[in-house]
Motif scaffolding. Structure first.
Motif, mmCIF file in Angstrom:
data_model
loop_
_atom_site.group_PDB
_atom_site.id
_atom_site.type_symbol
_atom_site.label_atom_id
_atom_site.label_comp_id
_atom_site.label_asym_id
_atom_site.label_seq_id
_atom_site.Cartn_x
_atom_site.Cartn_y
_atom_site.Cartn_z
ATOM 1 N N GLY A 75 -48.389 -17.451 -35.666
ATOM 2 C CA GLY A 75 -48.744 -18.657 -37.330
ATOM 3 C C GLY A 75 -46.815 -18.762 -38.034
ATOM 4 O O GLY A 75 -45.958 -18.473 -38.300
ATOM 5 N N TYR A 76 -47.646 -19.857 -38.763
ATOM 6 C CA TYR A 76 -45.906 -20.810 -39.895
ATOM 7 C C TYR A 76 -46.098 -19.273 -40.751
ATOM 8 O O TYR A 76 -44.508 -18.800 -41.081
ATOM 9 N N GLU A 77 -47.139 -18.616 -41.848
ATOM 10 C CA GLU A 77 -46.672 -17.963 -42.661
ATOM 11 C C GLU A 77 -45.882 -16.435 -41.856
ATOM 12 O O GLU A 77 -45.148 -15.327 -42.384
ATOM 13 N N ALA A 78 -46.338 -16.410 -41.176
ATOM 14 C CA ALA A 78 -45.566 -15.028 -40.388
ATOM 15 C C ALA A 78 -43.840 -14.751 -39.538
ATOM 16 O O ALA A 78 -43.190 -13.988 -38.845
ATOM 17 N N THR A 79 -43.970 -16.313 -39.494
ATOM 18 C CA THR A 79 -42.144 -16.682 -38.551
ATOM 19 C C THR A 79 -41.581 -17.086 -39.580
ATOM 20 O O THR A 79 -41.622 -17.190 -41.071
ATOM 21 N N THR A 80 -39.950 -16.292 -39.728
ATOM 22 C CA THR A 80 -39.230 -16.274 -40.929
ATOM 23 C C THR A 80 -38.359 -16.797 -39.594
ATOM 24 O O THR A 80 -38.297 -17.467 -38.898
ATOM 25 N N LEU A 81 -37.457 -17.183 -40.838
ATOM 26 C CA LEU A 81 -36.285 -18.229 -40.587
ATOM 27 C C LEU A 81 -35.641 -17.040 -39.447
ATOM 28 O O LEU A 81 -34.300 -17.670 -38.968
ATOM 29 N N GLY A 82 -35.037 -15.870 -40.096
ATOM 30 C CA GLY A 82 -34.409 -15.107 -39.430
ATOM 31 C C GLY A 82 -34.672 -14.254 -37.975
ATOM 32 O O GLY A 82 -34.080 -14.385 -37.114
ATOM 33 N N ASP A 83 -36.479 -14.515 -38.104
ATOM 34 C CA ASP A 83 -37.429 -14.296 -36.715
ATOM 35 C C ASP A 83 -36.590 -15.393 -35.502
ATOM 36 O O ASP A 83 -36.009 -15.775 -34.361
ATOM 37 N N ILE A 84 -36.882 -16.770 -36.132
ATOM 38 C CA ILE A 84 -36.200 -18.047 -35.421
ATOM 39 C C ILE A 84 -34.288 -18.373 -35.502
ATOM 40 O O ILE A 84 -34.514 -18.127 -34.067
ATOM 41 N N ALA A 85 -33.910 -17.452 -35.513
ATOM 42 C CA ALA A 85 -32.592 -17.624 -35.314
ATOM 43 C C ALA A 85 -32.064 -16.349 -34.250
ATOM 44 O O ALA A 85 -31.308 -16.189 -33.415
ATOM 45 N N ASP A 86 -32.739 -15.092 -34.787
ATOM 46 C CA ASP A 86 -32.781 -14.008 -33.822
ATOM 47 C C ASP A 86 -33.565 -15.000 -32.057
ATOM 48 O O ASP A 86 -32.906 -14.528 -31.282
ATOM 49 N N ARG A 87 -34.326 -15.375 -32.061
ATOM 50 C CA ARG A 87 -35.168 -15.852 -31.167
ATOM 51 C C ARG A 87 -34.147 -17.208 -30.352
ATOM 52 O O ARG A 87 -34.076 -16.455 -28.624
ATOM 53 N N ALA A 88 -33.526 -17.686 -31.353
ATOM 54 C CA ALA A 88 -32.627 -18.655 -30.782
ATOM 55 C C ALA A 88 -31.395 -18.188 -29.790
ATOM 56 O O ALA A 88 -30.279 -18.523 -30.045
ATOM 57 N N GLY A 89 -30.703 -16.731 -30.647
ATOM 58 C CA GLY A 89 -29.749 -15.892 -30.209
ATOM 59 C C GLY A 89 -28.368 -16.706 -31.136
ATOM 60 O O GLY A 89 -27.200 -16.874 -30.729
ATOM 61 N N SER A 90 -29.008 -17.439 -32.436
ATOM 62 C CA SER A 90 -27.745 -17.696 -33.282
ATOM 63 C C SER A 90 -27.598 -17.092 -34.546
ATOM 64 O O SER A 90 -28.763 -16.781 -35.174
ATOM 65 N N ALA A 91 -26.649 -17.103 -35.402
ATOM 66 C CA ALA A 91 -26.104 -16.880 -36.713
ATOM 67 C C ALA A 91 -27.169 -17.200 -37.619
ATOM 68 O O ALA A 91 -27.742 -18.575 -37.613
ATOM 69 N N ARG A 92 -28.078 -16.150 -38.190
ATOM 70 C CA ARG A 92 -28.744 -16.948 -39.405
ATOM 71 C C ARG A 92 -28.767 -17.457 -40.560
ATOM 72 O O ARG A 92 -28.981 -18.556 -40.593
ATOM 73 N N GLY A 93 -27.175 -17.804 -40.832
ATOM 74 C CA GLY A 93 -26.762 -18.386 -41.346
ATOM 75 C C GLY A 93 -26.461 -20.218 -40.893
ATOM 76 O O GLY A 93 -26.623 -20.751 -41.691
ATOM 77 N N LEU A 94 -26.480 -20.122 -39.513
ATOM 78 C CA LEU A 94 -26.779 -21.464 -39.225
ATOM 79 C C LEU A 94 -27.454 -22.535 -39.161
ATOM 80 O O LEU A 94 -27.315 -23.721 -39.636
ATOM 81 N N VAL A 95 -29.202 -21.552 -39.119
ATOM 82 C CA VAL A 95 -30.207 -22.263 -39.574
ATOM 83 C C VAL A 95 -29.854 -23.217 -40.351
ATOM 84 O O VAL A 95 -30.210 -24.185 -40.998
ATOM 85 N N SER A 96 -29.282 -23.016 -41.941
ATOM 86 C CA SER A 96 -29.328 -23.832 -42.592
ATOM 87 C C SER A 96 -28.103 -25.103 -43.262
ATOM 88 O O SER A 96 -28.373 -25.775 -43.464
ATOM 89 N N TYR A 97 -27.498 -24.638 -42.001
ATOM 90 C CA TYR A 97 -26.368 -26.104 -41.583
ATOM 91 C C TYR A 97 -27.217 -26.972 -40.969
ATOM 92 O O TYR A 97 -26.617 -28.294 -41.277
ATOM 93 N N TYR A 98 -28.338 -26.751 -40.074
ATOM 94 C CA TYR A 98 -28.792 -27.429 -39.819
ATOM 95 C C TYR A 98 -30.090 -28.477 -40.499
ATOM 96 O O TYR A 98 -30.939 -29.204 -40.521
ATOM 97 N N PHE A 99 -30.274 -27.496 -41.526
ATOM 98 C CA PHE A 99 -32.010 -27.597 -41.879
ATOM 99 C C PHE A 99 -31.926 -27.109 -43.109
ATOM 100 O O PHE A 99 -31.788 -26.362 -42.990
#
Length: 224
Positions: A32-56
């Motif tokens: 679900g949306y609320e239980a998913t964090t940007l950190g979770d998404i970055a970890d699943r993608a194998g990306s640095a967490r700070g990179l998420v804000s670079y794109y979105f």
């Protein structure tokens, strides 16, 4: 920086963005949306967490872009699958079945997506959303519309309303009933597209989403 290096870096950035989109779809589907964090998404993608804000700009924009990607690649795959056809009525049926199929097979994800659209920012203007609009506009045109600018928003609204009706908790409408209403509206024979009693490619048993997020390769070509 040499042209070759610039090209390599651009490809790496595209792939990184694709991994984030895929991870967002997977995690929101699971949790679900609320239980998913940007950190979770970055970890699943194998990306640095700070990179998420670079794109979105934020989580809502990332998730909407991810769902719009899944929607437009699913629609693209449905429209171009074999046997390929230019018949406008068959293409409209395939488009309807593709979107309703997502509501049936990925209920949690689509419910979260519909809820997000009701937030203040509404539609996120992103490449994924624009591609989805292009495909639906083309579908309307091939179906015989004389005024695509008027008929496309009507189709979009009908599909959104149908998805909402299907994913409403504890009161969701069954796909065959919703499909029948849309098919009547567009004067389509029930046998067109993928009727509910037929198994659609990429149906509910399809858990591998990677083909929808491969950079630069149409989803319809992934299975070849």
């Amino acid at each position: 920086m040499s042209p070759r290096s610039a090209s390599v870096n651009e490809e790496l950035r595209r792939r990184s963005r694709e991994r984030l989109l895929q991870a967002a779809v997977e995690l929101v589907s699971e949790r679900g949306y609320e239980a998913t964090t940007l950190g979770d998404i970055a970890d699943r993608a194998g990306s640095a967490r700070g990179l998420v804000s670079y794109y979105f700009p934020g989580k809502r924009q990332l998730v909407q872009s991810a769902v719009h990607r899944l929607m437009h690649r699913t629609l693209e795959e449905a429209l171009e699958r074999e046997p390929r056809t230019e018949d406008g009525r068959e293409r409209m049926a395939r488009a309807i079945d593709a979107i309703l199929g997502l509501a049936r097979d990925r209920t949690v994800l689509m419910r979260q997506h519909m809820a997000g659209l009701l937030q203040g920012e509404g539609f996120v203007q992103c490449p994924e959303q624009r591609r989805l609009a292009e495909l639906l506009r083309d579908t309307v045109a091939r179906h015989g519309s004389r005024d695509v600018d008027t008929d496309y928003p009507v189709l979009r609204a009908l599909l959104m309303g149908s998805v909402y009706a299907m994913v409403l908790p504890n009161a969701g409408m069954p796909l065959p009933l919703v499909r029948a209403e849309l098919f009547t509206r567009y004067r389509l024979d029930w046998e067109l597209g993928v009727p509910p009693d037929a198994e659609a490619p990429g149906g509910s048993g399809d858990t591998d989403l990677s083909r929808f997020f491969a950079t630069g390769v149409p989803a319809a070509d992934q299975s070849k």
